[in-house]
Design a protein around this motif. Structure first.
Motif: not given
Length: 882
Positions: A68, A71, A82
């Motif tokens: 993450t 992102i 992701t």
């Protein structure tokens, strides 16, 4: 070559070479240091560190992963995703560098006709850690020319998880995509042209602290030399499929195509739109896989990541011009693409789609509410003639209301306003730093495993508590402040490991046992029991009497009453689970639970709350199951057999090849469970439901008392009912009717009081109009009315304004109690002359020590200085005169 085919070839290659095929672990994994599984080696971490004995010497897997940190980069580069899949082959003290390199070279460069991947050997480059001469020599030995081998340092060629755990130097395989993608010179020159597809990690060290990629402390060597490799499936796929980036592979691009159709555009037509379409393609698939593995949208941790992915998808489609719901169009496309590789995707589809569609509907409402807040902020910016939305306003829209920053930029541009983007980014950076500091603190709190591993090396600690609550045993080890010690003194709190134990360690939602450990002149109170590593039971104890010494003979005695109460609660939890599935359908799944003596809490997926009637039915069916006195049986069997029987498993739990299945009334309730239970359901006695609530988007919670606590709860309710019946002079069965009549009477009285108050307030209108003064061509009513609240002030101001009719009238009223409230209303004629309520409120509120804003015809504000009402009205009068 299709992605699923690459996956199959990788598994088949290593299976044929003695590797056990290990299915992917769910993305939600029982490791407190990780939000999600972020690397293929995560499920094998205990085997690398020696905390657990590996059940096989060699393994191969294709592991689902989510990262993450990047992102914001998704869609902008060729390689940031992701959700991704990591092909990996692993050796636990078996083969090492030579075999790993030979395997990788053969699979990568062998011909496709023979079942390999078929990359051109002349296009392969490799890197090795700067002082790893052995790896460099091995690469030359399999055929890599010296010119295609580059040495790199810690940042590039030393791998670890970013947290304490295993690590080691690594060697990476790159493919040269050709001069059209960048300059020559290997990975050191350009990592877009030279794309990494496979990392071979030579796990040799255990790290005790990790501060950065190239800044960490080495605790010592691992018990054995291991191999941990990771081949990016998506990266390999887009090279073998001849597409420009990972978003265009066969498992993602159909989602992009459908999104483009919905937007009435074509992928490749506009660079900015292409980024948005790639975001949609990545995020829809990532969200699907997270929800399939049990994650639900929320405001914290995993739920926040999922919510962000879904909302970024919806936002991107909005920026492409699509304002209708999009997930019902896009999510099924991704489902069909991923179903062939992961059977759980179609199995969980009903729940997954319900959660996703409910989240989109909630976000659409958020956008509607956020738009109203944006309009207020925009009006204030115009009234203050700054023409700029402040960073704090934009941050509040983003952080409090979930309003996307890009959408704020778009709407501000439409209204000719600027945005303090730098101020917004500063606040976002500060928030991220706080989150990083919190995460780092949590990671740093991880107890060093050296003491546990040392004690575990003596063998597994058998759990005797399924059959015995007392056991004569010996003290294997004592841990104080994370260190092994030989002795501990009275008054201290330490951790104790016994040779065997009847104490249940907290797990599966069940609280740990309590009790005493005693010996010759020794008494220890057991405060907590945990399993920090598999096979090791650790008792947290307070030494009340005597000196505790390693090797001492002791009697471990579980508090029998507390254990029985815990068994009642745990079996009742299984009953609640089965009852909910009976009432709501087999698509209902457990999302978490907690039980302790007398109490249980059970979380499950649902898009709406349980009605009052359904709650009563839940309680009734559960108690019927208790009265039916079903036998409770626990059977050990192979995992595949348990699944074939329909046994439920918890998302994120790690199960071995042999599992324990707890059964109530045959197929009515079958769960994989390592907890303790009563022998028959009637031993529970009673279940009393005490609440049902929401704990996140698509997630509900029920709570209940059981056994003696349930009886006590009902007795309390009975006493309450009896007291109310006596107070109201009715029979208990007439209580609801009597209370209903009282409520109706109270409502009628409140309505009459409100009407009287309204008449009283409106009676002030004539005197207020009569007191109007002429200021700068306006008729101004300016009055302090202490005690009147915001609604009353607003109604009164609008009533006075209506009396002015077509005249240029302005009404300014100050009320409130401890904190002043200011309301301004203007007529149409006054607005035509330039008197705007929002601007006038801002002037008056400043005098009150506060701020305000609103529409041109009606606005409200406030402040902190209750003595400044006259000054506020004077400021408004002065503004009108000017």
């Amino acid at each position: 070559m299709q992605t699923a085919e690459i996956r199959r070839r990788f598994i088949d290659y290593f299976a044929a070479r003695g590797h056990t095929i290990v299915p992917s672990t769910p993305l939600v994994y029982n490791d407190p240091t990780l939000l999600f599984v972020n690397a293929g080696m995560v499920p094998f971490k205990p085997y690398f560190t020696g905390a657990e004995d590996a059940p096989y010497k060699r393994a191969v897997s294709v592991q689902k992963c989510v990262r993450t940190l990047d992102i914001e980069e998704v869609g902008k580069t060729t390689r940031h995703g992701t959700f991704f899949q990591m092909n990996g082959n692993f050796s636990f003290g078996d083969y090492f560098k030579a075999e790993a390199i030979e395997f990788a070279w053969e699979l990568v460069t062998g011909s496709q006709a023979d079942g390999f991947l078929g990359f051109d050997p002349d296009k392969v480059w490799v890197t090795a850690y700067y002082d790893d001469d052995e790896a460099a020599a091995l690469w030359r030995g399999v055929g890599v020319p010296k010119a295609h081998i580059q040495r790199r340092g810690l940042k590039d060629n030393y791998w670890h998880m970013g947290i304490p755990g295993p690590g080691g130097p690594c060697s990476e395989i790159y493919i040269d995509r050709g001069p059209e993608f960048g300059p020559d010179g290997g990975p050191e020159a350009d990592e877009d042209r030279f794309l990494e597809i496979w990392n071979l990690v030579f796990q040799t060290e255990e790290l005790s602290a990790v501060r950065a990629k190239d800044d960490f402390d080495v605790l010592g060597p691992l018990p054995s030399k291991n191999i941990d490799t990771g081949m990016g499936l998506e990266r390999t796929a887009y090279l073998l499929q001849g597409v420009a980036n990972m978003y265009e592979i066969d498992e993602i691009f159909p989602v992009i195509t459908r999104a483009a159709e919905l937007a009435g555009t074509r992928y490749g037509k506009d660079a900015q739109d292409d980024v948005r379409l790639r975001v949609v393609g990545d995020h829809v698939r990532s969200a699907l896989m997270l929800m399939t593995d049990g994650v639900t949208p929320g405001n914290e941790a995993r739920g926040y990541v999922l919510r962000r992915l879904l909302r970024r998808s919806i936002r991107s489609m909005r920026l492409l011009g699509v304002t209708d719901p999009v997930l019902p169009e896009l999510l099924p496309v991704s489902r069909d693409l991923m179903a062939s590789s992961y059977s759980e995707v179609p199995d969980q589809w009903t729940r997954t789609s319900q959660v996703a569609y409910a989240e989109e509907e909630a976000f659409r409402r958020t956008l509607a509410a956020g738009t109203q807040i944006f309009d207020l902020a925009a009006g204030q910016a115009r009234s203050e003639q700054s023409g700029t939305l402040s960073g704090s306003q934009v941050f509040q829209l983003h952080d409090t209301y979930g309003f996307p920053f890009d959408l704020t930029l778009e709407m501000a541009a439409e209204q000719g306003l600027n945005v303090d983007a730098e101020g917004f980014r500063t606040l976002m950076t500060e928030q991220r730093e706080r989150a990083k500091a919190d995460a780092k603190a949590k990671k740093g709190a991880t107890v060093a495993s050296e003491a546990y591993r040392s004690l575990r090396s003596s063998g597994e600690v058998p759990f005797l508590g399924f059959t015995d609550l007392n056991a004569e045993t010996k003290v294997r080890g004592i841990i104080a402040d994370g260190q092994l010690v030989d002795r501990a003194q009275p008054g201290s709190v330490v951790e104790v490991v016994l040779e065997e134990t009847p104490f249940y360690a907290e797990s599966g939602g069940q609280d740990a046992d309590s009790g005493l450990i005693t010996g010759d002149g020794l008494s220890l109170e057991v405060l907590d029991v945990q399993r920090p590593v598999q096979g090791l039971v650790v008792h947290k104890v307070r030494i009340d009497d005597g000196e505790l010494a390693t090797g001492a003979s002791v009697l471990a005695a579980v508090d029998a009453a507390a254990r029985h109460a815990a068994c009642q609660a745990h079996t009742a939890t299984h009953i609640v689970n089965a009852t909910l599935r009976q009432l709501l359908g087999q698509g209902t799944h457990q999302a978490g639970s907690y039980n302790k003596p007398g109490y249980l809490r059970f979380d499950f997926n649902a898009t709406s709350g349980l009605s009052h009637d359904l709650q009563q039915e839940l309680e009734g069916v559960a108690n019927e199951a208790i009265r039916a006195d079903y036998p409770v049986t626990a059977t050990e069997m192979p995992l595949d057999q348990a699944k074939a029987l329909g046994a439920q498993a918890m998302f994120g739990e790690k199960y071995g090849d042999v599992v324990r299945m707890v059964e109530l009334a045959g197929p009515w309730s079958r769960e994989l469970c390592g907890g303790t239970h009563v022998e028959r359901t009637a031993q529970i006695g009673l279940l009393s439901l005490i609440g049902e609530s929401s704990v996140g988007s698509g997630l509900r919670r029920v709570e209940a008392f059981v056994a003696a606590d349930a009886f006590a709860d009902l007795a309390k309710e009975r006493a309450l009912v009896s007291g109310l019946a006596e107070l109201l002079k009715v029979q208990p069965d007439q209580l609801a009717e009597r209370v209903g009549k009282l409520i109706a009477q109270v409502k009628a009285a409140e309505k009459e009081i409100a009407a009287m108050r309204s008449r009283e307030i409106l009676s002030k209108v004539p005197s207020l109009v009569a007191g109007a003064t002429e200021v700068g061509g306006y008729r101004l009513v300016a009055k302090e009315l202490p005690g009147l609240g915001g609604d009353d002030l607003r109604n009164l101001a609008m009533e006075v304004r209506s009396v002015f009719g077509s005249a240029a009238g302005v009404v300014a009223l100050v009320g409130g109690a401890e904190k002043p409230i200011l309301t301004v209303a203007t007529t149409e004629a006054a607005r035509a002359l330039g008197a705007k309520a929002g601007a006038l409120v801002s002037v008056g509120a400043a005098a009150l020590g506060g701020r305000g804003g609103g529409r041109d015809d009606l606005a409200q504000g406030g402040g902190s200085d209750a003595s400044a009402g006259a000054a506020a009205l004077a400021a408004i009068s002065k503004a009108l005169a000017g």
